[in-house]
Scaffold this motif. Structure first.
Motif, PDB file in Angstrom:
ATOM      1  N   ASP A  64       0.843  -1.183   0.000  1.00  0.00           N
ATOM      2  CA  ASP A  64       0.000   0.000   0.000  1.00  0.00           C
ATOM      3  C   ASP A  64       0.890   1.249   0.000  1.00  0.00           C
ATOM      4  O   ASP A  64       1.750   1.413   0.857  1.00  0.00           O
ATOM      5  N   GLY A  89       0.117   4.095   0.775  1.00  0.00           N
ATOM      6  CA  GLY A  89      -0.151   4.845   1.998  1.00  0.00           C
ATOM      7  C   GLY A  89       0.793   4.452   3.122  1.00  0.00           C
ATOM      8  O   GLY A  89       1.153   5.283   3.953  1.00  0.00           O
ATOM      9  N   VAL A  90       1.211   3.198   3.142  1.00  0.00           N
ATOM     10  CA  VAL A  90       2.107   2.735   4.195  1.00  0.00           C
ATOM     11  C   VAL A  90       3.466   3.420   4.065  1.00  0.00           C
ATOM     12  O   VAL A  90       4.067   3.838   5.051  1.00  0.00           O
ATOM     13  N   ASP A  95       3.895   6.342   2.560  1.00  0.00           N
ATOM     14  CA  ASP A  95       3.618   7.744   2.922  1.00  0.00           C
ATOM     15  C   ASP A  95       3.632   7.911   4.436  1.00  0.00           C
ATOM     16  O   ASP A  95       4.203   8.872   4.963  1.00  0.00           O
ATOM     17  N   ALA A  96       2.990   6.960   5.118  1.00  0.00           N
ATOM     18  CA  ALA A  96       2.919   7.030   6.577  1.00  0.00           C
ATOM     19  C   ALA A  96       4.326   7.043   7.164  1.00  0.00           C
ATOM     20  O   ALA A  96       4.640   7.847   8.049  1.00  0.00           O
ATOM     21  N   ALA A  97       5.195   6.174   6.632  1.00  0.00           N
ATOM     22  CA  ALA A  97       6.567   6.116   7.133  1.00  0.00           C
ATOM     23  C   ALA A  97       7.265   7.456   6.931  1.00  0.00           C
ATOM     24  O   ALA A  97       7.986   7.933   7.806  1.00  0.00           O
ATOM     25  N   ARG A  98       7.017   8.073   5.781  1.00  0.00           N
ATOM     26  CA  ARG A  98       7.663   9.362   5.509  1.00  0.00           C
ATOM     27  C   ARG A  98       7.170  10.439   6.466  1.00  0.00           C
ATOM     28  O   ARG A  98       7.956  11.224   6.986  1.00  0.00           O
ATOM     29  N   THR A  99       5.857  10.484   6.716  1.00  0.00           N
ATOM     30  CA  THR A  99       5.360  11.505   7.642  1.00  0.00           C
ATOM     31  C   THR A  99       5.896  11.269   9.052  1.00  0.00           C
ATOM     32  O   THR A  99       5.991  12.199   9.835  1.00  0.00           O
ATOM     33  N   VAL A 106      10.406  -0.563   5.455  1.00  0.00           N
ATOM     34  CA  VAL A 106       9.038  -0.831   4.991  1.00  0.00           C
ATOM     35  C   VAL A 106       9.026  -1.650   3.697  1.00  0.00           C
ATOM     36  O   VAL A 106       8.487  -2.754   3.654  1.00  0.00           O
TER      37      VAL A 106
END
Lengths: 367, 313
Positions: free
Chosen positions: B201, B203-204, B206-210, B222
């Motif tokens: 995903d 989004g996963v 992206d989540a790590a980056r944020t 990831v």
């Protein structure tokens, strides 16, 4: 509605500022010159239909999308050019985007490990974050072993553990069923208020926006149509779009028929006479009337509608739970929607001739 | 022989997929019907020949050029007696292992572009990676021979760049076999890894980056862990295919880097010692199978729980 959250010390400062923020793909402007200031500790919503640019705006705040033009400030700091991993934002993604290969504790620890190698301190912070969302018992579970609501709380704990400057919520409740959604809305709102973190939420659900937000930015076609408190947005929609998007509105186009000292009488296209204030010197106006402002009663034989009333027939009755909607077909052919609390039907049935009336101060003039 | 080993390599992947099949009440009879053609084919063309091969190795042995029938373990005893066979066996496994390891860092960037790049780049990488499979194995091996020869292109390049003083010896070494094997078997690693990365995903990441991860941290913490299932399949494929290859080591390794496949061919076609050749092939089959099972088990243990497989909820 709590306008100023604790911790903000009633400062008029700006925690998050967007100025002339734009994003274009080729010739299409997805976000078109958005200006927005968020006070510290407030929760604001970007509300609009899909494709209105709200998610793109959120992703630009997060740093996941680079703006074509404009600037983003966190407090005094211009973060426009700062990459996402240095921005210190907490994001709650729509599908939570948990790391499937890490335990709950591992998920929450991830952001902390990116910042510090102090294992003991990180573990303590993970424990705090999990306690905050009441998931301490689930620390060693994997995400797929949790329910939807629990997954969301893990995602929230993960986002908040890094003590972000801004919290971003991307359609946070879309994947939850209604009951759980309402529960989570209250939980997250409480938590947000307690921590006092400046929060931006993206949603297409007007009810959600009205329930949770201190301020709502209604977006359409990449622009903000209105930015105001929920009550204001509902009672005094700034534009036709806002009036139609939020709640149910009866909209009337009409011409000013008579100017009086404090107000004017407007004759709508369908012949209804309505009182309008502050029309200025405009000849044509649009008026907005909320369903709950309309009273309906069976019409006496030979009744004549005056100013702020209209004759019609009940054409449909829609049960909406706590309220019931009455669709009236006016003599002139227009449809008017009125509502009243369920259980107070007073013998109104489909086909009944009724007279609808309203107080002139409930009429709102659209700019 | 080569084709037999190839099939054995695909088998673990197939078994894995079968595990994830739905277990509806009516799934069994309908599923059995769907599987039947493949099952019958495998039985006739794979299981029976293998049984036959194992049978050969146990029911006869050659004594001074004459076949002596009768149940025997002599072929295997001979295999363990002679140092030569051990050298070849360990060399086979070493070449297969090094080839697999070398393929991993080459495969990841390619797989990433294939999974995440634009349609154009994705297709370009796909075609480039698969292209060696479109060339006949003999032609490909001779092509590498030209490049790796003492007067070949690589030697010329290394000397002109000042990396090597004298013309380096590459041809007829293990490295020649490794380079050529990596070249041709790379797609078998790239494709499953690309498919695994494609399933992650976005989004996963992206989540790590944020959360503060730069691209390196996103990749290592990831992308790589989540693509391990693809890597497991790819590595077992490359390992098995390399271990069982025959033409490439024959042409590029010669007698200096002979692999088990070469040995089997010699026993069967040159020496005419079918029972011993069958024993060698059986050993190769068993060793490859064991290595694959161990490797898959190791991976499986790592991702069984988070993938929701194996352990019940």
């Amino acid at each position: 509605m709590n306008m100023i959250a604790p911790g903000s010390h009633r400062m008029a400062a700006v925690a998050l500022g967007l100025s002339a923020l734009s994003k274009t793909y080729g010739a299409a402007a997805v976000v078109d010159g958005v200006d927005l200031n968020v006070e510290p500790g407030q929760l604001i919503s970007l509300l609009g239909p899909s494709g209105c640019g709200k998610t793109t705006t959120l992703r630009m705040i997060a740093g996941l999308i680079t703006p074509t033009a404009g600037a983003i400030h966190f407090g005094d700091r211009n973060v426009t050019g700062i990459p996402v991993h240095h921005r210190n934002v907490g994001v709650l993604f729509q599908n939570y985007a948990l790391f499937p290969h890490m335990t709950v504790a591992g998920n929450v620890a991830f952001g902390l490990e990116m910042r510090s190698r102090d294992r003991r301190r990180n573990r303590a912070l993970v424990d705090d974050a999990l306690a905050m969302v009441q998931l301490t018992r689930f620390a060693d579970r994997y995400p797929h072993e949790l329910s939807g609501g629990q997954q969301q709380r893990v995602a929230l704990a993960r986002a908040l553990a890094i003590e972000p400057q801004i919290l971003l919520l991307d359609e946070p409740f879309a994947a939850l069923d209604r009951k759980l959604r309402e529960e989570m809305q209250i939980q997250i709102k409480d938590l947000q208020r307690r921590i006092g973190i400046t929060t931006v939420m993206v949603t297409h659900d007007q009810e959600e926006a009205l329930t949770m937000s201190d301020q709502i930015a209604v977006m359409n076609n990449g622009r903000i149509e209105q930015y105001a408190a929920p009550g204001e947005v509902y009672d005094r929609p700034a534009t036709r779009f806002v009036a139609q998007f939020i709640g149910v509105s009866n909209l009337f186009e009409g011409e000013v028929a008579e100017r009086r000292q404090h107000d004017s009488v407007v004759r709508t296209a369908s012949g209804v006479l309505m009182t309008a204030r502050e029309t200025g010197n405009r000849a044509r106006v649009t008026l907005c009337l909320r369903p709950e402002a309309i009273r309906i009663a069976p019409a006496a034989v030979g009744a004549e509608p005056g100013v702020d009333s209209a004759l019609g027939t009940v054409s449909r009755i829609v049960q909406r739970g706590s309220i019931t909607e009455y669709h009236l077909r006016l003599a002139c052919g227009d449809t008017l929607i009125a509502c009243r609390p369920s259980g107070e039907s007073d013998g109104l049935t489909v086909g009944l001739r009724v007279i609808a009336s309203w107080a002139s101060e409930r009429i709102h003039l659209l700019v | 022989m080569s084709s037999v080993a190839q099939q054995s390599a695909v088998a673990p992947a197939r078994a894995q997929r079968a595990e994830t099949a739905p277990h509806g009440r009516y799934a069994l009879p309908k599923g059995a019907l769907l599987v039947a053609p493949a099952a019958i084919f495998l039985l006739a063309c794979f299981v029976v020949p293998i049984a036959q091969m194992v049978g050969y190795s146990l029911t006869a042995h050659m004594d001074q050029g004459i076949a002596v029938p009768g149940l025997t373990t002599e072929n295997y005893a001979r295999l363990f007696r002679s140092n030569l066979y051990w050298v070849v066996l360990t060399r086979t496994l070493r070449i297969a292992a090094i080839t697999s390891v070398i393929c991993i860092p080459i495969a990841y960037p390619l797989a990433y572009v294939m999974a995440r790049g634009s349609a154009f780049w994705s297709r370009l990488v796909m075609f480039t990676v698969i292209s060696p499979l479109l060339v006949l194995v003999v032609v490909r091996a001779y092509g590498w021979k030209l490049i790796l020869a003492k007067q070949g292109f690589l030697s010329w390049l290394l000397q002109n760049l000042g990396i090597a003083q004298a013309p380096p010896t590459l041809l007829y070494t293990e490295w020649a076999v490794i380079i050529a094997s990596a070249h041709v078997f790379l797609p078998f690693l790239v494709l499953p890894v690309a498919s695994a990365i494609g399933k992650i995903d976005l989004g996963v990441e992206d989540a790590a980056r944020t959360l503060g991860a730069d691209w390196r941290a996103v990749f290592w913490r990831v992308t790589v862990p989540l693509s391990l299932p693809g890597l497991a399949v790819g590595v077992t494929l490359v390992f098995s295919l390399t271990a069982a290859s025959y033409v490439t080591p024959q042409i590029l390794g010669g007698n200096f880097a002979a692999m088990l496949g070469t040995l089997v061919q010699q026993q069967v076609l040159s020496v005419n010692d079918w029972p011993f050749g069958a024993a060698l092939a059986t050993v190769l089959l068993i060793v490859t199978l064991v290595v694959n099972l161990v490797m898959l088990r190791l991976f499986e243990r790592r991702f069984a729980r988070w993938a929701g497989r194996g352990e019940a909820r």
